[in-house]
Design a protein around this motif. Sequence first.
Motif, short mmCIF file in Angstrom:
data_model
loop_
_atom_site.label_atom_id
_atom_site.label_comp_id
_atom_site.label_asym_id
_atom_site.label_seq_id
_atom_site.Cartn_x
_atom_site.Cartn_y
_atom_site.Cartn_z
N GLU B 206 50.13 -6.74 -88.30
CA GLU B 206 49.59 -7.26 -89.56
C GLU B 206 50.72 -8.00 -90.26
O GLU B 206 51.85 -8.04 -89.76
N CYS B 207 50.47 -8.54 -91.43
CA CYS B 207 51.50 -9.17 -92.24
C CYS B 207 51.97 -8.13 -93.27
O CYS B 207 51.33 -7.09 -93.44
N PRO B 208 53.10 -8.37 -93.94
CA PRO B 208 53.64 -7.34 -94.84
C PRO B 208 52.66 -6.88 -95.93
O PRO B 208 52.67 -5.72 -96.31
N ASN B 209 51.85 -7.80 -96.44
CA ASN B 209 50.81 -7.34 -97.39
C ASN B 209 49.47 -8.04 -97.16
O ASN B 209 48.76 -8.34 -98.10
N SER B 210 49.17 -8.26 -95.88
CA SER B 210 47.89 -8.89 -95.56
C SER B 210 47.55 -8.66 -94.09
O SER B 210 48.37 -8.13 -93.34
N SER B 211 46.34 -9.05 -93.72
CA SER B 211 45.90 -8.94 -92.33
C SER B 211 45.88 -10.34 -91.72
O SER B 211 45.93 -11.35 -92.43
N ILE B 212 45.79 -10.39 -90.40
CA ILE B 212 45.77 -11.68 -89.70
C ILE B 212 44.48 -11.78 -88.87
O ILE B 212 44.06 -10.81 -88.24
N VAL B 213 43.86 -12.94 -88.91
CA VAL B 213 42.67 -13.22 -88.10
C VAL B 213 42.94 -14.50 -87.31
O VAL B 213 43.47 -15.48 -87.86
N ALA B 214 42.61 -14.48 -86.02
CA ALA B 214 42.79 -15.66 -85.16
C ALA B 214 41.42 -16.20 -84.76
O ALA B 214 40.50 -15.43 -84.51
N ARG B 215 41.32 -17.51 -84.72
CA ARG B 215 40.08 -18.14 -84.24
C ARG B 215 40.35 -18.81 -82.89
O ARG B 215 41.33 -19.53 -82.73
N TYR B 216 39.47 -18.53 -81.94
CA TYR B 216 39.48 -19.21 -80.64
C TYR B 216 38.08 -19.78 -80.48
O TYR B 216 37.13 -19.02 -80.22
N GLY B 217 37.91 -21.07 -80.69
CA GLY B 217 36.56 -21.67 -80.64
C GLY B 217 35.69 -21.02 -81.69
O GLY B 217 36.04 -21.03 -82.89
N ASN B 218 34.61 -20.41 -81.28
CA ASN B 218 33.68 -19.78 -82.22
C ASN B 218 33.86 -18.26 -82.29
O ASN B 218 32.96 -17.53 -82.67
N ARG B 219 35.04 -17.81 -81.88
CA ARG B 219 35.34 -16.38 -81.80
C ARG B 219 36.47 -16.05 -82.77
O ARG B 219 37.50 -16.72 -82.76
N TYR B 220 36.26 -15.01 -83.59
CA TYR B 220 37.29 -14.58 -84.56
C TYR B 220 37.81 -13.21 -84.12
O TYR B 220 37.01 -12.28 -83.94
N VAL B 221 39.12 -13.11 -83.99
CA VAL B 221 39.73 -11.90 -83.42
C VAL B 221 40.77 -11.35 -84.40
O VAL B 221 41.53 -12.12 -85.00
N THR B 222 40.78 -10.04 -84.54
CA THR B 222 41.82 -9.38 -85.35
C THR B 222 42.28 -8.13 -84.62
O THR B 222 41.52 -7.56 -83.84
N PRO B 223 43.54 -7.71 -84.84
CA PRO B 223 44.01 -6.49 -84.17
C PRO B 223 43.18 -5.26 -84.59
O PRO B 223 42.85 -5.11 -85.77
N PHE B 239 35.03 -11.35 -91.60
CA PHE B 239 34.22 -11.09 -90.40
C PHE B 239 32.72 -11.12 -90.75
O PHE B 239 31.90 -11.60 -89.96
N ALA B 240 32.38 -10.59 -91.92
CA ALA B 240 30.98 -10.62 -92.36
C ALA B 240 30.51 -12.08 -92.50
O ALA B 240 29.41 -12.44 -92.06
N TRP B 241 31.37 -12.88 -93.09
CA TRP B 241 31.05 -14.31 -93.21
C TRP B 241 30.84 -14.93 -91.83
O TRP B 241 29.88 -15.67 -91.59
N ALA B 242 31.77 -14.62 -90.89
CA ALA B 242 31.69 -15.22 -89.54
C ALA B 242 30.38 -14.83 -88.86
O ALA B 242 29.70 -15.67 -88.25
N GLN B 243 30.03 -13.56 -88.99
CA GLN B 243 28.75 -13.11 -88.39
C GLN B 243 27.57 -13.85 -89.02
O GLN B 243 26.65 -14.26 -88.32
N ARG B 248 31.24 -15.18 -83.28
CA ARG B 248 31.51 -13.84 -82.73
C ARG B 248 32.74 -13.24 -83.40
O ARG B 248 33.68 -13.95 -83.76
N ILE B 249 32.72 -11.91 -83.56
CA ILE B 249 33.89 -11.22 -84.12
C ILE B 249 34.38 -10.19 -83.12
O ILE B 249 33.57 -9.64 -82.34
N GLU B 250 35.67 -9.93 -83.14
CA GLU B 250 36.24 -9.07 -82.10
C GLU B 250 37.47 -8.33 -82.64
O GLU B 250 38.37 -8.94 -83.19
N TYR B 251 37.47 -7.02 -82.42
CA TYR B 251 38.66 -6.19 -82.70
C TYR B 251 39.28 -5.83 -81.36
O TYR B 251 38.57 -5.32 -80.47
N ARG B 252 40.58 -6.03 -81.22
CA ARG B 252 41.23 -5.55 -79.99
C ARG B 252 42.74 -5.59 -80.09
O ARG B 252 43.31 -6.06 -81.07
#
Lengths: 317, 317
Positions: B206-223, B239-243, B248-252
């Motif tokens: 994560e970031c020191p006071n935030s989270s990170i989200v990555a987009r790959y095409g139409n897929r949004y991924v977060t740790p 993620f709610a917005w993306a859905q 697509r949303i993805e945790y991994r």
Amino acid sequence: MSSIVLAIGNGSALFGPSAPADDSELVRFIDPQSQVVNAFDLSVLRGDGIFEATTVWKGFPVSLENHLRRLADSARLVDMPAPNFDAFTRAVQLVIDEYDDPEPGPMLRIIVSRGLDPSTGVGKTKAGVPTVLIFLDALGTLHELDPITMASMTRGYPSDITARAPWLLNGAKTLSYAFNCAVHRECDRRGVGDAVLYTEDGYTLECPNSSIVARYGNRYVTPDPRIGILNGTSQREMFAWAQQEGARIEYRKLPIAELRDADSLYMTHGGWVIPVSELDGITKRVDMPQIVAINEAIHSGRTQTDALSIRPVGDYI
Amino acid sequence: MSSIVLAIGNGSALFGPSAPADDSELVRFIDPQSQVVNAFDLSVLRGDGIFEATTVWKGFPVSLENHLRRLADSARLVDMPAPNFDAFTRAVQLVIDEYDDPEPGPMLRIIVSRGLDPSTGVGKTKAGVPTVLIFLDALGTLHELDPITMASMTRGYPSDITARAPWLLNGAKTLSYAFNCAVHRECDRRGVGDAVLYTEDGYTLECPNSSIVARYGNRYVTPDPRIGILNGTSQREMFAWAQQEGARIEYRKLPIAELRDADSLYMTHGGWVIPVSELDGITKRVDMPQIVAINEAIHSGRTQTDALSIRPVGDYI
């Protein structure tokens, strides 16, 4: 009677280039029961500050110069201005002068936050001056010499992380002690008195609020602080005592497995050396007359001068 | 005019089993410039407490329920009593009711310390009641949508440490933020806007006071937060917005090398989604109309209900 003395320090003077001539410009005393810190102070909001703690034994602030040196090290590691040693030494003496409880060994604490948070509305025009609190407390938990049990726990870091990642602040004594408090709660759950931490690759570090010293015969060993731990003040007083007694002292990377094999273990902090009776279920030899002698040497000031020059020699490997 | 509203919460009521009927028993308002915290409070001495922060947009506290759920998670991780959601929701509303600055999006912060330190003379008979501060601040640094640059830095831990060492408090939002502040100073030195942290074995955190989200095409991924990071509130709104938009949303577990390969990156915190223009010198695509649309969806409450049920599915691998 003042059993608890609380002073607010003048942050500009205590972190300025020259100490003011007038003592009244260094500290002002306030009721310990009152509210003294602003909600937008970085100590409250972020644990963003540094501190030192020791015992004042019959008016003598144990290891004060080494504590101030470490405060300066911490300040450098967290990018704060350098403390003014003369101003701090006088401020501490003013606090000691106000104390008049019969307890011979109250705890002294110096708390320094970075000041008001410049990202807040209250702090944005008034930030940049450290907030300083100095207190002497005879009514809180004081040190005892009763032998304690210990468990070892991982700190989660490898032993080479400190040089690679200075932003972890390893070796700085910051106000961000939530982890240290959590380790003590874990100790309570396990039914042990304290913990000693080690790296993921198995090297001994320190305890949550103290240092560790191992004895092997006539040799006293402690982890080299360059691994990323605090430079123990009471540990250096103990090493000074050991040298005066003709024993050998040694700083090095100390495998936790080797720590478990020590003849005796000592937890050192706040002007005290406390015997460890057990580590991870392995019984350690406790020599109470020796423990009393070490603490007497430290509290009487016998080890103070020697402790100022004790440090690891050579390169860190 | 109240551009900064500061309330002291009733710790017993806010962490008690039942909320008091009378609002006046929940909070009392105080001058933000005044001193409100005792020197022996564990926030000041140890950074021993927890907090939450969000934006109140035109009177709407963004993601408040998810913030309170995370406050409860943090409380559990640090062995504090559970917050009373009803009492906290009403207390926050009372603070919002006192606000009357034209700024539409002041910052809301809920600060909770464990209370007075029971090992001190002042705290020993009065400990055990959390100290609660709630404030709304229109005059501090507010969020902006300007794209930011980022550098990646090691957190020093392996990716499997959280389950092995819960005393590290990974995943708890504690007041011990000295490390987080140090990362931001390191960013200043490197001339980047913020940092994203990774494990020693190369997984994104994560970031020191935030989270990170990555987009790959139409897929949004977060740790996956089970790696030992905060469960991002604004990230779940995003993620709610993306859905809702059919993505697509993805945790991994997300290798940092893969994060660098993302088409776009988003830093999410405090009710905002902020575009990342560059990571480790690699330029990322910034779509400002999309950024504005996401933030509008979050601030208008459109994503709020959906965000409550977004979470990783299945076992953590």
